[in-house]
Write a protein that holds these residues in place. Structure first.
Motif, PDB file in Angstrom:
ATOM      1  N   MET A 110       0.799  -1.219   0.000  1.00 46.51           N
ATOM      2  CA  MET A 110       0.000   0.000   0.000  1.00 46.51           C
ATOM      3  C   MET A 110       0.835   1.274   0.000  1.00 46.51           C
ATOM      4  O   MET A 110       0.293   2.372  -0.118  1.00 46.51           O
ATOM      5  CB  MET A 110      -0.936  -0.006   1.214  1.00 46.51           C
ATOM      6  N   ARG A 111       2.172   1.121   0.179  1.00 49.08           N
ATOM      7  CA  ARG A 111       3.091   2.268   0.187  1.00 49.08           C
ATOM      8  C   ARG A 111       2.773   3.234   1.330  1.00 49.08           C
ATOM      9  O   ARG A 111       2.996   4.434   1.216  1.00 49.08           O
ATOM     10  CB  ARG A 111       3.067   3.018  -1.151  1.00 49.08           C
ATOM     11  N   ASN A 112       2.266   2.706   2.446  1.00 52.34           N
ATOM     12  CA  ASN A 112       2.034   3.507   3.639  1.00 52.34           C
ATOM     13  C   ASN A 112       3.170   3.271   4.618  1.00 52.34           C
ATOM     14  O   ASN A 112       3.404   2.137   5.045  1.00 52.34           O
ATOM     15  CB  ASN A 112       0.704   3.135   4.301  1.00 52.34           C
ATOM     16  N   VAL A 113       3.878   4.330   4.981  1.00 57.15           N
ATOM     17  CA  VAL A 113       5.009   4.218   5.892  1.00 57.15           C
ATOM     18  C   VAL A 113       4.467   4.285   7.315  1.00 57.15           C
ATOM     19  O   VAL A 113       4.335   5.361   7.893  1.00 57.15           O
ATOM     20  CB  VAL A 113       6.043   5.326   5.642  1.00 57.15           C
TER      21      VAL A 113
ATOM     22  N   GLU B  52      -1.797  10.592   1.434  1.00 61.57           N
ATOM     23  CA  GLU B  52      -1.437   9.606   0.420  1.00 61.57           C
ATOM     24  C   GLU B  52      -0.276  10.109  -0.435  1.00 61.57           C
ATOM     25  O   GLU B  52      -0.299  11.233  -0.941  1.00 61.57           O
ATOM     26  CB  GLU B  52      -2.643   9.294  -0.471  1.00 61.57           C
ATOM     27  N   GLY B  53       0.741   9.255  -0.559  1.00 66.42           N
ATOM     28  CA  GLY B  53       1.895   9.611  -1.376  1.00 66.42           C
ATOM     29  C   GLY B  53       2.883  10.550  -0.720  1.00 66.42           C
ATOM     30  O   GLY B  53       3.885  10.912  -1.332  1.00 66.42           O
TER      31      GLY B  53
ATOM     32  N   GLN C  30       4.071  10.941   6.487  1.00 64.70           N
ATOM     33  CA  GLN C  30       3.645   9.701   7.115  1.00 64.70           C
ATOM     34  C   GLN C  30       4.673   9.224   8.139  1.00 64.70           C
ATOM     35  O   GLN C  30       4.320   8.786   9.240  1.00 64.70           O
ATOM     36  CB  GLN C  30       3.426   8.621   6.056  1.00 64.70           C
ATOM     37  N   THR C  31       5.941   9.334   7.767  1.00 69.10           N
ATOM     38  CA  THR C  31       7.004   8.907   8.674  1.00 69.10           C
ATOM     39  C   THR C  31       6.993   9.721   9.957  1.00 69.10           C
ATOM     40  O   THR C  31       7.012   9.168  11.070  1.00 69.10           O
ATOM     41  CB  THR C  31       8.378   9.046   7.984  1.00 69.10           C
ATOM     42  N   MET C  32       6.941  11.032   9.833  1.00 65.06           N
ATOM     43  CA  MET C  32       6.995  11.894  11.009  1.00 65.06           C
ATOM     44  C   MET C  32       5.755  11.722  11.883  1.00 65.06           C
ATOM     45  O   MET C  32       5.856  11.653  13.121  1.00 65.06           O
ATOM     46  CB  MET C  32       7.145  13.356  10.584  1.00 65.06           C
ATOM     47  N   VAL C  33       4.590  11.641  11.258  1.00 65.25           N
ATOM     48  CA  VAL C  33       3.351  11.506  12.037  1.00 65.25           C
ATOM     49  C   VAL C  33       3.305  10.174  12.763  1.00 65.25           C
ATOM     50  O   VAL C  33       2.938  10.097  13.945  1.00 65.25           O
ATOM     51  CB  VAL C  33       2.120  11.674  11.113  1.00 65.25           C
TER      52      VAL C  33
END
Length: 336
Positions: free
Chosen positions: A72-75, A127-128, A133-136
């Motif tokens: 899903m490319r979600n970090v 998304e993308g 995403q990494t920081m959150v």
């Protein structure tokens, strides 16, 4: 696998040769000279089976991670927190109900709901945007870790297996031949063998769903071209919600397994997040067989390293990762 063999015949031969030597070491009786060089065969076998069962635990955590991160490319760097949350919840359920088995569906559902909230409220809005995403998710992992510390404190918890899985089972592997000629077979905890079997079943089931069903086709199509799939009328967000919930629930159930294998304590979330990252890097992002192979390699390297080179055991894991990144950056079974 066939494609890998065709593209890399030399590496395939080396891997097959290494597997054959390992099987010979496991099943063949050891001579006195080998025992002088490598130690007792019983110690070696305990290290091998310890590495395999530890790899099963790593696979349960990393397979959910490879679905979320690789497909899903979600970090999601809060994945380790889902593991620890599931472990604590499993401890509470098993203690209050007296049922180790009941803890698994309860934790899967509860942690799966947490995963749905994360996907719907966090990742859908970013998304993308991998950096955000990494920081959150790093921030979320810190918050969740503090909440878990506030609720359960800093002590360690152990989840006890049911009576049916309590004690050792005898495996058809010779661990020693005594001077009298008596053959001694290896005894190993039954609960670890049961969890190994469950991990194999889950891995095969995940591979079949992703490669042989319509849901798997939708997930892979959504990863490759989300806009085109959405234009065809498929509600891709619902598909991704289901995948994220499953990956989170799997991490939660792995927490129960980890609490049964070893114990639960603050800091385990970071340890298993790091292990998941290494497994996914070694095996290849988005590959269930790759996650299984990566987990097996890392589990064996950790356990055998603790036996034969305890001072440098931690180095072996990162050395393996460095070699894989140097020669095959996409991972052993990742797509090039």
């Amino acid at each position: 696998m066939q494609r890998f063999i065709q593209r890399h015949p030399v590496w395939s031969f080396i891997i097959a040769l290494g597997a054959a030597i390992l099987l010979w070491l496991i099943f063949a009786p050891w001579s006195t000279g080998m025992e002088d060089a490598l130690g007792k065969k019983r110690i070696f076998l305990n290290g091998i089976f310890g590495g395999i069962t530890l790899g099963a635990l790593y696979f349960l955590v990393a397979s959910g991670f490879t679905l979320i991160f690789g497909l899903m490319r979600n970090v999601n760097l809060a994945h380790g927190s889902l593991y620890l949350l599931g472990g604590y919840l499993g401890f509470e359920v098993s203690e209050r109900t007296g049922s180790w088995f009941l803890a698994f569906p309860v934790v899967f559902v509860v942690v799966g709901i947490v995963g749905i909230v994360l996907q719907n409220q966090v990742f859908r809005r970013m998304e993308g945007e991998e950096l955000r995403q990494t920081m959150v998710t790093i921030g979320l992992s810190v918050v969740i870790a503090d909440l878990l510390l506030w609720q359960w404190g800093g002590q360690s918890y152990t989840i006890y297996a049911p009576d049916i899985l309590f004690g050792p089972m005898t495996l058809p592997v010779v661990s020693d031949v005594r001077d009298s000629g008596e053959v001694v077979y290896l005894k190993y905890p039954a609960v670890r063998m049961a969890i190994l079997f469950a991990a194999i079943v889950i891995g095969v089931g995940m591979w079949l769903v992703l490669n042989k069903t319509r849901l798997g086709m939708l997930v892979r199509a959504g990863v490759d071209d989300r806009e085109m799939l959405a234009a065809s009328g498929v509600r891709i967000q619902y598909v991704f919600l289901a995948v994220f919930a499953f990956g989170a629930g799997l991490a939660g159930m792995a927490g129960i397994v980890g609490g049964t294998f070893q114990s639960l304590s603050p800091g385990e979330d970071t340890r298993f997040l790091l292990a998941s990252l290494v497994v996914v890097i070694v095996g290849g992002m988005g590959s269930i067989p790759g996650a299984a192979i990566g987990a097996l390699i890392i589990g064996l390297s950790e356990q055998l390293g603790l036996i034969y080179a305890p001072t440098y055991s931690v180095v072996f894991t990162f050395l393996i990762m460095a070699v894989v990144l140097a020669f095959r950056p996409q991972g052993l079974l990742g797509r090039g």
